[in-house]
Scaffold this motif. Structure first.
Motif, PDB file in Angstrom:
ATOM      1  N   THR A 211      39.117  36.135 136.534  1.00 35.71           N
ATOM      2  CA  THR A 211      38.853  36.565 135.164  1.00 35.71           C
ATOM      3  C   THR A 211      39.791  35.867 134.186  1.00 35.71           C
ATOM      4  O   THR A 211      39.368  35.381 133.130  1.00 35.71           O
ATOM      5  CB  THR A 211      39.024  38.086 135.045  1.00 35.71           C
ATOM      6  N   ALA A 212      41.070  35.797 134.551  1.00 34.42           N
ATOM      7  CA  ALA A 212      42.050  35.135 133.686  1.00 34.42           C
ATOM      8  C   ALA A 212      41.720  33.659 133.506  1.00 34.42           C
ATOM      9  O   ALA A 212      41.835  33.118 132.399  1.00 34.42           O
ATOM     10  CB  ALA A 212      43.450  35.306 134.267  1.00 34.42           C
ATOM     11  N   ASP A 213      41.273  33.004 134.582  1.00 34.98           N
ATOM     12  CA  ASP A 213      40.900  31.579 134.488  1.00 34.98           C
ATOM     13  C   ASP A 213      39.736  31.374 133.531  1.00 34.98           C
ATOM     14  O   ASP A 213      39.721  30.422 132.731  1.00 34.98           O
ATOM     15  CB  ASP A 213      40.528  31.043 135.874  1.00 34.98           C
ATOM     16  N   VAL A 214      38.737  32.260 133.605  1.00 33.48           N
ATOM     17  CA  VAL A 214      37.581  32.145 132.714  1.00 33.48           C
ATOM     18  C   VAL A 214      38.019  32.324 131.260  1.00 33.48           C
ATOM     19  O   VAL A 214      37.621  31.565 130.370  1.00 33.48           O
ATOM     20  CB  VAL A 214      36.500  33.186 133.082  1.00 33.48           C
ATOM     21  N   LEU A 215      38.867  33.319 131.006  1.00 32.44           N
ATOM     22  CA  LEU A 215      39.328  33.565 129.641  1.00 32.44           C
ATOM     23  C   LEU A 215      40.155  32.391 129.119  1.00 32.44           C
ATOM     24  O   LEU A 215      40.033  32.002 127.949  1.00 32.44           O
ATOM     25  CB  LEU A 215      40.143  34.855 129.597  1.00 32.44           C
ATOM     26  N   ARG A 216      41.004  31.824 129.981  1.00 32.13           N
ATOM     27  CA  ARG A 216      41.782  30.659 129.549  1.00 32.13           C
ATOM     28  C   ARG A 216      40.859  29.502 129.197  1.00 32.13           C
ATOM     29  O   ARG A 216      41.098  28.767 128.229  1.00 32.13           O
ATOM     30  CB  ARG A 216      42.756  30.245 130.644  1.00 32.13           C
ATOM     31  N   GLY A 217      39.774  29.352 129.982  1.00 30.09           N
ATOM     32  CA  GLY A 217      38.814  28.290 129.699  1.00 30.09           C
ATOM     33  C   GLY A 217      38.099  28.491 128.373  1.00 30.09           C
ATOM     34  O   GLY A 217      37.597  27.533 127.779  1.00 30.09           O
ATOM     35  N   LEU A 218      38.054  29.738 127.910  1.00 31.72           N
ATOM     36  CA  LEU A 218      37.425  30.041 126.620  1.00 31.72           C
ATOM     37  C   LEU A 218      38.423  30.013 125.463  1.00 31.72           C
ATOM     38  O   LEU A 218      38.063  30.304 124.329  1.00 31.72           O
ATOM     39  CB  LEU A 218      36.765  31.424 126.689  1.00 31.72           C
ATOM     40  N   GLY A 219      39.681  29.692 125.776  1.00 30.00           N
ATOM     41  CA  GLY A 219      40.681  29.566 124.726  1.00 30.00           C
ATOM     42  C   GLY A 219      41.639  30.728 124.594  1.00 30.00           C
ATOM     43  O   GLY A 219      42.509  30.717 123.722  1.00 30.00           O
ATOM     44  N   TRP A 220      41.496  31.738 125.448  1.00 27.92           N
ATOM     45  CA  TRP A 220      42.414  32.869 125.410  1.00 27.92           C
ATOM     46  C   TRP A 220      43.758  32.477 126.036  1.00 27.92           C
ATOM     47  O   TRP A 220      43.828  31.591 126.896  1.00 27.92           O
ATOM     48  CB  TRP A 220      41.841  34.046 126.194  1.00 27.92           C
ATOM     49  N   VAL A 221      44.807  33.164 125.612  1.00 32.32           N
ATOM     50  CA  VAL A 221      46.117  33.028 126.240  1.00 32.32           C
ATOM     51  C   VAL A 221      46.306  34.259 127.115  1.00 32.32           C
ATOM     52  O   VAL A 221      46.398  35.383 126.615  1.00 32.32           O
ATOM     53  CB  VAL A 221      47.248  32.926 125.200  1.00 32.32           C
ATOM     54  N   VAL A 222      46.338  34.042 128.425  1.00 28.97           N
ATOM     55  CA  VAL A 222      46.403  35.150 129.370  1.00 28.97           C
ATOM     56  C   VAL A 222      47.544  34.908 130.343  1.00 28.97           C
ATOM     57  O   VAL A 222      47.579  33.875 131.017  1.00 28.97           O
ATOM     58  CB  VAL A 222      45.078  35.302 130.160  1.00 28.97           C
ATOM     59  N   GLU A 223      48.473  35.844 130.430  1.00 35.38           N
ATOM     60  CA  GLU A 223      49.579  35.755 131.366  1.00 35.38           C
ATOM     61  C   GLU A 223      49.724  37.092 132.084  1.00 35.38           C
ATOM     62  O   GLU A 223      49.573  38.162 131.479  1.00 35.38           O
ATOM     63  CB  GLU A 223      50.890  35.419 130.640  1.00 35.38           C
ATOM     64  N   ALA A 224      50.024  37.034 133.366  1.00 39.05           N
ATOM     65  CA  ALA A 224      50.207  38.263 134.141  1.00 39.05           C
ATOM     66  C   ALA A 224      51.550  38.909 133.810  1.00 39.05           C
ATOM     67  O   ALA A 224      52.565  38.213 133.657  1.00 39.05           O
ATOM     68  CB  ALA A 224      50.132  37.950 135.625  1.00 39.05           C
ATOM     69  N   ALA A 225      51.547  40.213 133.697  1.00 34.60           N
ATOM     70  CA  ALA A 225      52.790  40.941 133.481  1.00 34.60           C
ATOM     71  C   ALA A 225      53.558  41.036 134.799  1.00 34.60           C
ATOM     72  O   ALA A 225      52.966  40.984 135.879  1.00 34.60           O
ATOM     73  CB  ALA A 225      52.495  42.346 132.944  1.00 34.60           C
ATOM     74  N   PRO A 226      54.868  41.148 134.755  1.00 37.46           N
ATOM     75  CA  PRO A 226      55.649  41.263 135.997  1.00 37.46           C
ATOM     76  C   PRO A 226      55.217  42.470 136.822  1.00 37.46           C
ATOM     77  O   PRO A 226      54.948  43.547 136.300  1.00 37.46           O
ATOM     78  CB  PRO A 226      57.091  41.446 135.480  1.00 37.46           C
ATOM     79  N   GLY A 227      55.141  42.255 138.118  1.00 41.80           N
ATOM     80  CA  GLY A 227      54.828  43.351 139.033  1.00 41.80           C
ATOM     81  C   GLY A 227      53.362  43.694 139.158  1.00 41.80           C
ATOM     82  O   GLY A 227      53.008  44.648 139.852  1.00 41.80           O
ATOM     83  N   ILE A 228      52.485  42.937 138.510  1.00 43.70           N
ATOM     84  CA  ILE A 228      51.045  43.214 138.581  1.00 43.70           C
ATOM     85  C   ILE A 228      50.496  42.727 139.924  1.00 43.70           C
ATOM     86  O   ILE A 228      50.763  41.603 140.352  1.00 43.70           O
ATOM     87  CB  ILE A 228      50.290  42.512 137.438  1.00 43.70           C
ATOM     88  N   ASP A 229      49.740  43.572 140.580  1.00 45.61           N
ATOM     89  CA  ASP A 229      49.062  43.188 141.820  1.00 45.61           C
ATOM     90  C   ASP A 229      47.712  42.602 141.455  1.00 45.61           C
ATOM     91  O   ASP A 229      46.762  43.319 141.134  1.00 45.61           O
ATOM     92  CB  ASP A 229      48.881  44.411 142.734  1.00 45.61           C
ATOM     93  N   ALA A 230      47.604  41.273 141.470  1.00 44.11           N
ATOM     94  CA  ALA A 230      46.384  40.592 141.059  1.00 44.11           C
ATOM     95  C   ALA A 230      45.605  40.035 142.251  1.00 44.11           C
ATOM     96  O   ALA A 230      44.706  39.219 142.080  1.00 44.11           O
ATOM     97  CB  ALA A 230      46.719  39.463 140.086  1.00 44.11           C
ATOM     98  N   GLU A 231      45.952  40.474 143.457  1.00 44.12           N
ATOM     99  CA  GLU A 231      45.245  39.971 144.633  1.00 44.12           C
ATOM    100  C   GLU A 231      43.780  40.386 144.591  1.00 44.12           C
ATOM    101  O   GLU A 231      43.449  41.537 144.314  1.00 44.12           O
ATOM    102  CB  GLU A 231      45.893  40.510 145.905  1.00 44.12           C
ATOM    103  N   GLU A 232      42.897  39.428 144.860  1.00 40.02           N
ATOM    104  CA  GLU A 232      41.458  39.713 144.819  1.00 40.02           C
ATOM    105  C   GLU A 232      41.070  40.719 145.889  1.00 40.02           C
ATOM    106  O   GLU A 232      41.532  40.639 147.029  1.00 40.02           O
ATOM    107  CB  GLU A 232      40.645  38.428 145.007  1.00 40.02           C
ATOM    108  N   TYR A 233      40.225  41.680 145.501  1.00 38.17           N
ATOM    109  CA  TYR A 233      39.695  42.643 146.463  1.00 38.17           C
ATOM    110  C   TYR A 233      38.369  42.099 146.964  1.00 38.17           C
ATOM    111  O   TYR A 233      37.313  42.299 146.363  1.00 38.17           O
ATOM    112  CB  TYR A 233      39.520  44.005 145.798  1.00 38.17           C
TER     113      TYR A 233
END
Length: 240
Positions: A211-233
């Motif tokens: 999701t973050a990659d898609v948003l970045r491709g659309l021009g959004w600035v997206v960064e993960a916050a510390p401690g976020i579990d972003a592993e794909e389910y």
């Protein structure tokens, strides 16, 4: 039709809110009285939303009751214990002539061999039975009931992309001629939009990096916050 997708204060309160949403959808689409309730399931870990009348919701054609719609939606909290999750749903259209099912839309989050979400059609067609009979002759273990089409489980998108109650209601009204209230289509479309947004939110939680990659491709600035579990389910993407 959805009160899920947002953090739940408690399972009991979220289930009651979900029952109200189902009530409003049915009231907006189908004529007659429909009392939808939330009750604790026998296992005490889930709640079930469905008609107070266990016979189901009457479906009228020209004012005559010709079928019933049975609904049972089993609710729990998701793996984070934060969001309301449907872990099972049974939607069955039955004829009033013999009380046998006509079609079913079933979903089980923990389904084994069959697709997690599937249609079952209780009808027969000779050409289809012929195909199944030939397959049964070749390998009986794969096709066990060649003359029973209702034994087939037709996959419809898995946990995240399965049909919703509104899809079934529009099918009944638009394709089967079931009586409806004025403005029913607007109710269905509004509920379907809420459902798909809910599923989109759940899918985003399952695939945060993508999701973050898609948003970045659309021009959004997206960064993960510390401690976020972003592993794909992955189960929601690989199971049929």
């Amino acid at each position: 039709m959805s009160s899920a997708g947002e953090p739940a204060d408690s399972l009991e309160a979220a289930s009651a809110k979900f029952a109200t949403a189902v009530q409003e959808t049915l009231d907006g689409v189908l004529p007659g009285e429909h009392k939808i309730i939330s009750r604790r399931a026998p296992d005490l870990e889930r709640f079930v939303v469905g008609p107070q009348n266990r016979e189901g919701v009457q479906l009228l054609v020209g004012g005559e009751p010709l079928a019933t719609l049975s609904l049972s939606m089993y609710l729990s909290l998701d793996r984070s214990s934060t969001f309301l999750k449907t872990v099972r749903s049974d939607m069955v259209v039955k004829s009033t002539l013999d009380r046998t099912p006509l079609i079913r839309l079933d979903y089980r989050a923990d389904m084994g061999r069959a697709p997690a979400a599937h249609w079952q059609v209780h009808a027969e067609r000779g050409a289809f039975s012929h195909l199944l009979a030939r397959a049964h002759a070749v390998d009986p273990s794969r096709v066990k009931k060649p003359h029973d089409l209702s034994s087939l489980h037709i996959p419809v998108g898995g946990e995240r992309f399965r049909p919703c109650l509104e899809d079934l209601l529009q099918f009944l009204v638009q394709e089967c001629g079931v009586d409806s209230n004025g403005g029913w289509l607007e109710v269905v479309q509004r509920g379907r939009e809420l459902w798909r947004h809910r599923q989109l939110r759940a899918t985003i939680r399952d695939a945060q990096e993508e999701t973050a990659d898609v948003l970045r491709g659309l021009g959004w600035v997206v960064e993960a916050a510390p401690g976020i579990d972003a592993e794909e389910y992955s189960p929601t993407f690989v199971r049929w």
